[in-house]
Design an enzyme around this catalytic site. Structure first.
Site, mmCIF file in Angstrom:
data_model
loop_
_atom_site.group_PDB
_atom_site.id
_atom_site.type_symbol
_atom_site.label_atom_id
_atom_site.label_comp_id
_atom_site.label_asym_id
_atom_site.label_seq_id
_atom_site.Cartn_x
_atom_site.Cartn_y
_atom_site.Cartn_z
ATOM 1 N N THR A 369 0.849 -1.199 0.000
ATOM 2 C CA THR A 369 0.000 0.000 0.000
ATOM 3 C C THR A 369 0.881 1.244 0.000
ATOM 4 O O THR A 369 2.073 1.175 0.309
ATOM 5 C CB THR A 369 -0.970 -0.026 1.197
ATOM 6 O OG1 THR A 369 -1.707 -1.248 1.117
ATOM 7 C CG2 THR A 369 -1.962 1.116 1.201
ATOM 8 N N ASN A 389 -3.242 -4.331 -1.444
ATOM 9 C CA ASN A 389 -3.204 -5.039 -0.166
ATOM 10 C C ASN A 389 -1.782 -5.441 0.205
ATOM 11 O O ASN A 389 -0.955 -4.581 0.365
ATOM 12 C CB ASN A 389 -4.190 -6.206 -0.124
ATOM 13 C CG ASN A 389 -4.475 -6.622 1.317
ATOM 14 O OD1 ASN A 389 -4.321 -5.821 2.222
ATOM 15 N ND2 ASN A 389 -4.878 -7.848 1.533
ATOM 16 N N GLY A 461 -2.076 -1.377 6.843
ATOM 17 C CA GLY A 461 -3.159 -2.303 7.188
ATOM 18 C C GLY A 461 -3.962 -1.803 8.359
ATOM 19 O O GLY A 461 -4.308 -0.628 8.443
HETATM 20 O O1 DON Z 1 -7.639 -1.554 2.850
HETATM 21 C C1 DON Z 1 -6.953 -1.932 3.802
HETATM 22 O O2 DON Z 1 -7.170 -1.648 4.951
HETATM 23 C C2 DON Z 1 -5.734 -2.801 3.530
HETATM 24 N N1 DON Z 1 -5.941 -3.567 2.319
HETATM 25 C C3 DON Z 1 -4.511 -1.921 3.464
HETATM 26 C C4 DON Z 1 -3.258 -2.771 3.309
HETATM 27 C C5 DON Z 1 -2.023 -2.085 3.751
HETATM 28 O O3 DON Z 1 -2.026 -0.952 4.196
HETATM 29 C C6 DON Z 1 -0.769 -2.899 3.621
HETATM 30 N N2 DON Z 1 0.350 -2.150 4.189
HETATM 31 N N3 DON Z 1 0.975 -2.433 5.134
#
Ligand code: DON
Length: 558
Positions: A369, A389, A461
């Protein structure tokens, strides 16, 4: 312009609302992104007469090429826009959706047990991408330049090739076994079966062609015609379930951002299908009942952890795609609700998450991300968080497209009580259904107050929300852009019932104190996040930008 027509129809309330902001202009523009070439793409487009929205398109597309492991045409994005002329703010939701053939139990075996890996690896893990439609949408509605012009830097980078960075090398190592299964991926990144290393160069001729199709035909260049056919054929040949109709019917949705006020600071952030804005508002409403600045470090951290615990509990219980589920949003945003939550916080004791009821059931699955922030001289702003993701998404490229697919299906709750790759739990509100958006934590955010404005966001995430929270609290207390991105971070997400923290987030005394109160402290094996901040000081007119020292981004005040 179309925007003017929409305004005339009275659909937008920002002008004249309590949240409308002053309209003076900053002295300079500012850009912060996770990669120097993305920052340069933004600069090029501003210099060519583009506004912040054109720059956002150029930066997003450039990131798809220079940081392909983090976001791209095969993924989704949220862009929070602020239009200076009208004060109007809008959240552009280009989140992936579940394919039409998806079912609630598609990742479970006959006895209801999760089939390992399917939400993360290969084409079955991929939602229908939203980013290309989002780029076309922003260019058409808000840009001054044609989409094709704003895509030029990305197309150039794809054709000329990009150097492999250390970050990319690490990501490749982490994903080598899975990505061997995708011949188109392997041809790009695993020549002769060996993963590229930093200093190697990758060219992306297929991706350049796909970008050109988008440049020439707008969204139809991606969601229809030869690109769509190649995407669907590639996915289906490898066991996926996409259809041409899934692509043709994908829609970007414009949504009203979530706004909350904390001690005079307005926080404008992501509405569902992100949990970000609601969780931030709720956490801040809880914390507003304390005078944090006057409390000891341990007290302050204890209360912040407890507030996060409660907000993430509600995330897991209630939140999902607003076009599919009814959510108690007004309640979750209400200060009275926060008053009730505050009553349950003991000053000297961690509340075990299990005592709060909710969804009951373990480190994050890599980091990917990306986020960027941009402000133009007219005062237009964009906070954009883009994602496929986890590292390299699904690790799958449909042949002939150059499009690396996301593994965002993992953000759905595949079964009550089964945590996803970020250890997040969820309920029916976030169950899989055809065409539904998976719940996100991505939180592109504006902070507005007497001081001026901050534009921020980060990958990470489930930890995105707590990172934005800590930065917002710091900004409210006077921190500058550099301090915001450099803060040592800590995090609680209800389950696992533990405080994750970076080395240095707590002093030895604070650590001992928090343990005494019953908090499970779990040091993070490494620093996390890659926050990008642009601030504008209203009094001096100064614009500042800062890129997270944990990443290798670059800023520009231009
Ligand atoms: O939309 C979300 O919350 C996740 N798919 C974001 C993923 C993300 O930030 C990965 N980075 N560490």
């Amino acid at each position: 312009m179309l925007l003017k027509a929409v305004l005339a129809a009275g659909l937008w309330l920002a002008a004249g609302s309590p949240f409308a902001v002053a309209r003076e202009s900053p002295a300079t523009s500012g850009i912060a992104t996770a990669h120097p070439l993305a920052t340069r793409a933004g600069e090029e487009i501003l210099a060519a007469g583009g506004n912040a929205f054109d720059a956002a398109v150029a930066i997003s597309a450039a990131l798809a090429v220079v940081e392909p492991f983090a976001s791209g045409l095969g993924g989704g994005a949220f862009w929070l826009l602020h239009e200076a002329e009208t004060g109007r703010q809008v959240f552009v939701d280009a989140r992936e959706v579940a394919p039409g053939a998806a079912t609630a139990d598609m990742y479970l075996d006959a006895s209801g047990r999760p089939k390992p890996g399917l939400t993360l690896n290969g084409p079955l893990a991929a939602g229908i991408p939203g980013e290309p439609a989002g780029l076309a949408h922003i260019a058409e509605r808000y840009g001054r330049l044609p989409l094709a012009r704003s895509l030029e830097p990305a197309i150039r980078y794809a054709e000329e090739g990009v150097d492999v960075t250390r970050g990319m090398e690490m990501g490749l190592r982490f994903r080598t076994e899975v990505t061997r299964n995708s011949p188109a991926f392997a041809a790009l990144y695993l020549p002769g079966g060996k993963a590229l290393v930093s200093g190697d160069r990758v060219r992306y001729p297929d991706l350049a062609r796909t970008l050109r199709a988008l440049a020439e035909r707008g969204r139809d260049g991606f969601y229809g015609g030869p690109v769509a056919r190649r995407l669907v054929d590639g996915v289906r040949a490898a066991g996926g379930i996409w259809s041409l109709a899934d692509l043709a019917t994908y829609r970007v949705v414009e949504r009203e951002p979530i706004r909350s006020v904390y001690r005079g600071m307005t926080v404008v952030s992501a509405p569902p299908p992100s949990a970000g804005g609601i969780a931030l508002a709720n956490t801040l409403n809880i914390l507003a009942g304390y005078d944090l600045a006057r409390l000891s470090g341990a007290d302050r951290r204890h209360l912040t952890i407890e507030a996060l615990r409660r907000a993430y509990r509600d995330r897991s219980l209630y939140l999902g795609d607003p076009d599919f589920v009814t959510m108690p949003v007004a309640r979750l945003l209400s200060p009275y609700y926060a008053d009730g939550q505050r009553v349950s916080i003991l000053p000297d004791r961690a509340t075990p998450s299990i005592a709060l009821s909710g969804i009951l059931p373990d480190p994050p699955a890599g980091t990917s991300t990306t986020h960027f922030s941009v402000l133009d001289k007219a005062g237009n702003r964009v906070a954009g968080t883009l994602s496929i993701n986890t590292w390299f998404g699904a690790g799958f490229i449909p042949p002939g497209t150059g499009v690396l697919l996301n593994n965002e299906m993992d953000d759905f709750t595949i079964k009550r009580g089964v945590p996803n790759g970020f250890d997040l739990l969820g309920a029916e509100a976030n169950a899989i259904a055809p065409g539904k958006r998976m719940l996100s934590s991505m939180s592109p955010t504006f902070l507005e107050g007497e001081r001026g404005v901050a534009i921020l966001g980060t990958p990470g995430g489930s930890r995105i929300i707590s990172m934005v929270l800590l930065a917002a609290l710091a900004w409210e207390e006077g921190a500058d852009a550099r301090e915001m991105v450099s803060l040592k971070r800590y995090h609680h997400q209800y389950f696992p019932d533990a405080v994750a923290y970076e080395s240095g987030a707590f002093s030895a005394d604070e650590e001992a104190d928090l343990r005494k109160r019953g908090h499970q402290l779990q040091p993070s094996p490494r620093a996390y996040g890659n926050m990008q901040v642009v601030t504008w000081d209203r009094a001096s007119g100064d614009v500042a930008a800062a890129s997270d020292p944990r990443g290798s981004g670059e800023v520009l005040v231009y």
